[in-house]
Motif scaffolding. Structure first.
Motif, PDB file in Angstrom:
ATOM      1  N   PRO A   1     -35.683 -24.869 -10.097  1.00  0.00           N
ATOM      2  CA  PRO A   1     -35.248 -24.218 -11.336  1.00  0.00           C
ATOM      3  C   PRO A   1     -36.431 -23.671 -12.125  1.00  0.00           C
ATOM      4  CG  PRO A   1     -35.289 -26.577 -11.625  1.00  0.00           C
ATOM      5  CD  PRO A   1     -35.586 -26.344 -10.164  1.00  0.00           C
ATOM      6  N   PRO A   2     -36.166 -22.696 -13.026  1.00  0.00           N
ATOM      7  CA  PRO A   2     -37.255 -22.135 -13.840  1.00  0.00           C
ATOM      8  C   PRO A   2     -38.038 -23.236 -14.539  1.00  0.00           C
ATOM      9  CG  PRO A   2     -35.267 -20.838 -14.105  1.00  0.00           C
ATOM     10  CD  PRO A   2     -34.873 -22.053 -13.319  1.00  0.00           C
ATOM     11  N   LEU A   3     -39.353 -23.069 -14.552  1.00  0.00           N
ATOM     12  CA  LEU A   3     -40.277 -24.112 -14.976  1.00  0.00           C
ATOM     13  C   LEU A   3     -40.522 -24.122 -16.482  1.00  0.00           C
ATOM     14  CD1 LEU A   3     -42.468 -26.271 -14.227  1.00  0.00           C
ATOM     15  CD2 LEU A   3     -44.049 -24.347 -13.855  1.00  0.00           C
ATOM     16  N   THR A   4     -40.386 -25.303 -17.099  1.00  0.00           N
ATOM     17  CA  THR A   4     -40.805 -25.506 -18.487  1.00  0.00           C
ATOM     18  C   THR A   4     -42.338 -25.518 -18.518  1.00  0.00           C
ATOM     19  OG1 THR A   4     -38.837 -26.765 -19.098  1.00  0.00           O
ATOM     20  CG2 THR A   4     -40.804 -27.116 -20.428  1.00  0.00           C
ATOM     21  N   SER A   5     -42.941 -24.679 -19.353  1.00  0.00           N
ATOM     22  CA  SER A   5     -44.395 -24.554 -19.329  1.00  0.00           C
ATOM     23  C   SER A   5     -44.930 -24.204 -20.708  1.00  0.00           C
ATOM     24  CB  SER A   5     -44.806 -23.468 -18.320  1.00  0.00           C
ATOM     25  OG  SER A   5     -46.205 -23.421 -18.155  1.00  0.00           O
ATOM     26  N   VAL A   6     -46.146 -24.632 -20.981  1.00  0.00           N
ATOM     27  CA  VAL A   6     -46.827 -24.297 -22.232  1.00  0.00           C
ATOM     28  C   VAL A   6     -47.419 -22.901 -22.079  1.00  0.00           C
ATOM     29  CG1 VAL A   6     -48.689 -24.898 -23.812  1.00  0.00           C
ATOM     30  CG2 VAL A   6     -47.354 -26.713 -22.714  1.00  0.00           C
ATOM     31  N   ARG A   7     -46.965 -21.991 -22.925  1.00  0.00           N
ATOM     32  CA  ARG A   7     -47.393 -20.596 -22.788  1.00  0.00           C
ATOM     33  C   ARG A   7     -48.772 -20.385 -23.391  1.00  0.00           C
ATOM     34  NH1 ARG A   7     -43.196 -16.169 -24.422  1.00  0.00           N
ATOM     35  NH2 ARG A   7     -42.489 -16.715 -22.313  1.00  0.00           N
ATOM     36  N   LEU A   8     -49.658 -19.839 -22.576  1.00  0.00           N
ATOM     37  CA  LEU A   8     -50.969 -19.387 -23.029  1.00  0.00           C
ATOM     38  C   LEU A   8     -51.042 -17.906 -22.660  1.00  0.00           C
ATOM     39  CD1 LEU A   8     -53.544 -20.496 -24.341  1.00  0.00           C
ATOM     40  CD2 LEU A   8     -54.492 -20.782 -22.054  1.00  0.00           C
ATOM     41  N   PRO A   9     -51.087 -16.996 -23.617  1.00  0.00           N
ATOM     42  CA  PRO A   9     -51.013 -15.559 -23.307  1.00  0.00           C
ATOM     43  C   PRO A   9     -52.316 -15.039 -22.716  1.00  0.00           C
ATOM     44  CG  PRO A   9     -51.358 -15.864 -25.649  1.00  0.00           C
ATOM     45  CD  PRO A   9     -51.193 -17.248 -25.064  1.00  0.00           C
ATOM     46  N   ILE A  10     -52.537 -15.333 -21.446  1.00  0.00           N
ATOM     47  CA  ILE A  10     -53.827 -15.045 -20.817  1.00  0.00           C
ATOM     48  C   ILE A  10     -54.135 -13.553 -20.806  1.00  0.00           C
ATOM     49  CG2 ILE A  10     -55.160 -15.265 -18.684  1.00  0.00           C
ATOM     50  CD1 ILE A  10     -53.449 -17.801 -18.113  1.00  0.00           C
ATOM     51  N   ARG A  11     -53.129 -12.751 -20.505  1.00  0.00           N
ATOM     52  CA  ARG A  11     -53.364 -11.302 -20.487  1.00  0.00           C
ATOM     53  C   ARG A  11     -53.779 -10.806 -21.876  1.00  0.00           C
ATOM     54  NH1 ARG A  11     -49.630  -6.745 -17.512  1.00  0.00           N
ATOM     55  NH2 ARG A  11     -50.714  -4.880 -18.305  1.00  0.00           N
ATOM     56  N   GLU A  12     -53.100 -11.277 -22.909  1.00  0.00           N
ATOM     57  CA  GLU A  12     -53.443 -10.881 -24.273  1.00  0.00           C
ATOM     58  C   GLU A  12     -54.837 -11.371 -24.648  1.00  0.00           C
ATOM     59  OE1 GLU A  12     -52.920  -9.477 -28.306  1.00  0.00           O
ATOM     60  OE2 GLU A  12     -52.205  -8.923 -26.308  1.00  0.00           O
TER      61      GLU A  12
ATOM     62  N   SER B   1     -38.420 -34.607 -13.897  1.00  0.00           N
ATOM     63  CA  SER B   1     -38.688 -33.503 -14.812  1.00  0.00           C
ATOM     64  C   SER B   1     -40.128 -33.040 -14.616  1.00  0.00           C
ATOM     65  CB  SER B   1     -38.480 -33.937 -16.266  1.00  0.00           C
ATOM     66  OG  SER B   1     -37.108 -34.039 -16.578  1.00  0.00           O
ATOM     67  N   VAL B   2     -40.325 -31.724 -14.689  1.00  0.00           N
ATOM     68  CA  VAL B   2     -41.675 -31.154 -14.511  1.00  0.00           C
ATOM     69  C   VAL B   2     -41.954 -30.206 -15.668  1.00  0.00           C
ATOM     70  CG1 VAL B   2     -43.227 -29.845 -13.016  1.00  0.00           C
ATOM     71  CG2 VAL B   2     -41.444 -31.295 -11.998  1.00  0.00           C
ATOM     72  N   VAL B   3     -43.081 -30.419 -16.325  1.00  0.00           N
ATOM     73  CA  VAL B   3     -43.541 -29.504 -17.372  1.00  0.00           C
ATOM     74  C   VAL B   3     -44.975 -29.132 -17.045  1.00  0.00           C
ATOM     75  CG1 VAL B   3     -44.253 -31.411 -18.877  1.00  0.00           C
ATOM     76  CG2 VAL B   3     -43.856 -29.164 -19.861  1.00  0.00           C
TER      77      VAL B   3
ATOM     78  N   ALA C   1     -41.113 -38.127 -14.846  1.00  0.00           N
ATOM     79  CA  ALA C   1     -41.581 -36.824 -15.328  1.00  0.00           C
ATOM     80  C   ALA C   1     -43.053 -36.663 -14.990  1.00  0.00           C
ATOM     81  CB  ALA C   1     -41.365 -36.690 -16.828  1.00  0.00           C
ATOM     82  N   ILE C   2     -43.437 -35.423 -14.695  1.00  0.00           N
ATOM     83  CA  ILE C   2     -44.836 -35.102 -14.399  1.00  0.00           C
ATOM     84  C   ILE C   2     -45.243 -33.886 -15.225  1.00  0.00           C
ATOM     85  CG2 ILE C   2     -46.494 -34.331 -12.656  1.00  0.00           C
ATOM     86  CD1 ILE C   2     -44.876 -35.767 -10.546  1.00  0.00           C
ATOM     87  N   PHE C   3     -46.396 -33.997 -15.882  1.00  0.00           N
ATOM     88  CA  PHE C   3     -47.006 -32.874 -16.588  1.00  0.00           C
ATOM     89  C   PHE C   3     -48.196 -32.408 -15.770  1.00  0.00           C
ATOM     90  CE2 PHE C   3     -50.363 -31.857 -19.962  1.00  0.00           C
ATOM     91  CZ  PHE C   3     -50.019 -30.505 -20.012  1.00  0.00           C
ATOM     92  N   THR C   4     -48.209 -31.142 -15.369  1.00  0.00           N
ATOM     93  CA  THR C   4     -49.320 -30.612 -14.583  1.00  0.00           C
ATOM     94  C   THR C   4     -50.192 -29.706 -15.443  1.00  0.00           C
ATOM     95  OG1 THR C   4     -48.078 -28.669 -13.824  1.00  0.00           O
ATOM     96  CG2 THR C   4     -47.943 -30.675 -12.476  1.00  0.00           C
ATOM     97  N   GLY C   5     -51.467 -29.646 -15.103  1.00  0.00           N
ATOM     98  CA  GLY C   5     -52.425 -28.874 -15.900  1.00  0.00           C
ATOM     99  C   GLY C   5     -52.286 -27.383 -15.778  1.00  0.00           C
ATOM    100  N   ASN C   6     -51.571 -26.876 -14.759  1.00  0.00           N
ATOM    101  CA  ASN C   6     -51.275 -25.444 -14.682  1.00  0.00           C
ATOM    102  C   ASN C   6     -50.071 -25.217 -13.767  1.00  0.00           C
ATOM    103  OD1 ASN C   6     -52.303 -25.645 -12.075  1.00  0.00           O
ATOM    104  ND2 ASN C   6     -53.617 -23.850 -12.235  1.00  0.00           N
ATOM    105  N   ASP C   7     -49.586 -23.986 -13.725  1.00  0.00           N
ATOM    106  CA  ASP C   7     -48.363 -23.673 -12.983  1.00  0.00           C
ATOM    107  C   ASP C   7     -48.570 -23.721 -11.474  1.00  0.00           C
ATOM    108  OD1 ASP C   7     -47.155 -23.295 -15.425  1.00  0.00           O
ATOM    109  OD2 ASP C   7     -47.349 -21.114 -15.398  1.00  0.00           O
ATOM    110  N   GLU C   8     -49.782 -23.437 -11.010  1.00  0.00           N
ATOM    111  CA  GLU C   8     -50.054 -23.520  -9.569  1.00  0.00           C
ATOM    112  C   GLU C   8     -49.791 -24.932  -9.063  1.00  0.00           C
ATOM    113  OE1 GLU C   8     -51.544 -21.403  -7.124  1.00  0.00           O
ATOM    114  OE2 GLU C   8     -51.267 -19.640  -8.395  1.00  0.00           O
ATOM    115  N   MET C   9     -50.277 -25.924  -9.784  1.00  0.00           N
ATOM    116  CA  MET C   9     -50.064 -27.309  -9.357  1.00  0.00           C
ATOM    117  C   MET C   9     -48.604 -27.707  -9.524  1.00  0.00           C
ATOM    118  SD  MET C   9     -53.565 -29.348 -10.420  1.00  0.00           S
ATOM    119  CE  MET C   9     -53.330 -29.212 -12.183  1.00  0.00           C
TER     120      MET C   9
END
Length: 351
Positions: A302-313, A287-289, A259-267
């Motif tokens: 497949p769709p990415l598991t990610s920690v949501r940060l509401p940047i637009r909000e 696994s990728v989060v 499993a790999i946890f990346t600091g943002n979705d671009e990476m």
């Protein structure tokens, strides 16, 4: 007679002296900035305050200097976004949020990309603020994490809102995103799935968010007696290419991480490419989060598991904090945002 007029004391004024904007502010019991907003017909002044200020202006016959009013007008309707962020999606989301707040208000947004590593960094920021006579500035990471910028804007009397993973300023001039807790959630998710050999690709060390997310990830692993070994912890650049390069290095390790946890979705998108090139399936072999839950996350396969940060909000709230009436009570909008893990199909139990 309105309540505002009834509560205002009778003015005693020396008619031989020309009133100033400071006099109007003192007599109306508001700030000089509020008087300026009333004069320039800003929509961000309460009706009773506007009426009280205009009544005193009329009674004293105050007439603002045309040249000074021109300068105030330009200052009053320009908001700046000063950023040094290599993630295009982050910048786009932040821009959209700020535009949501200023749309229809008469304010305009000016964007100033910069380079914190440049020897001219502070001079460039100063020049931008002074040339445009900005009403205020929104500063996201990593510029927000530079105390020199906060001191500079204070010196220039330019209001600002800083966005960062921890509280760096007073609540009325900062938004907190609690990045450490987001990293913690990512670790707990992988631990609960049964992963023991895990890796992390962080953002640049010049970003406090990179340290916070990595720190939270380590804490989440430690709760189950696991550790993030140094060889499995690589520093990326919050870019697609750095995600590819770091993943390729991790795939050469023995044992290879499950499993790999990346600091943002671009990476994370870069990890997807490296995995495909290496013949690894997601989530079967890996696994990728990730972090941010940008519009990219659900569009990957497949769709990415990610920690949501509401940047637009966050961008919208930051701009609203700049625009609110300084005489009004604090707005109900939050000054803190809690990250939330969004589980999709990129994570599963290890093979």
């Amino acid at each position: 007679m309105t309540e505002a007029k009834a509560s205002r004391p009778t003015l005693v004024w020396d008619a031989s002296r020309r009133p100033t904007i400071n006099d109007i502010a003192r007599l109306a019991q508001v700030s000089k900035k509020t008087v300026s907003r009333v004069i320039n017909e800003s929509p961000f002044v309460k009706a009773d305050t506007r009426e009280r200020v205009n009544a005193i202006i009329a009674e004293l016959g105050y007439a603002p200097d045309p040249q000074a009013r021109g300068l105030a007008f330009r200052r009053s309707f320009l908001i700046g976004l000063v950023y040094d962020n290599p993630s295009p999606q982050y910048v786009i989301d932040m821009l959209q949020g700020i535009l949501d707040a200023v749309r229809g208000s008469g304010f305009e947004l000016l964007v100033h990309p910069c380079d914190r590593s440049s020897p001219n960094f502070l001079a460039d920021v100063r020049g931008f603020v002074e040339r445009q006579k900005l009403f205020g500035v929104v500063i996201p990471p990593s510029v927000s994490e530079d105390e020199r910028v906060a001191r500079l804007l204070t010196e220039l009397d330019c209001p600002y809102v800083r966005i960062a993973g921890i509280r760096l300023d007073e609540p009325d001039s900062s938004l907190v995103t609690h990045d450490r807790h987001g990293g913690y959630q990512a670790a707990r998710h992988l631990v609960e799935l049964g992963h023991k050999v895990v890796a992390h690709i962080s953002g640049p060390d010049t970003f406090r968010s990179a340290h916070e997310r990595r720190g939270g990830f380590r804490e989440g692993l430690a709760e189950s007696g696991l550790a993030l070994e140094d060889r499995y912890s690589l520093v990326g650049a919050y870019t697609f290419d750095s995600g590819v390069a770091c993943a390729e290095k991790l795939f050469r390790l023995e044992p290879r991480p499950t499993a790999i946890f990346t600091g943002n979705d671009e990476m994370a998108a870069g990890v997807y490419k490296a995995a495909r090139d290496a013949g690894l399936s997601i989530p079967g072999d890996l696994s990728v989060v990730s972090y941010d839950d940008s519009p990219t996350a659900p569009r990957l396969f497949p769709p990415l598991t990610s920690v949501r940060l509401p940047i637009r909000e966050i961008g919208r709230v930051a701009a609203q904090m700049l625009l609110r009436d300084p005489e009004a009570k604090p707005a109900a909008a939050p000054s803190e945002f809690e990250p939330t893990l969004i589980v999709r199909e990129s994570t599963a139990r290890p093979a």
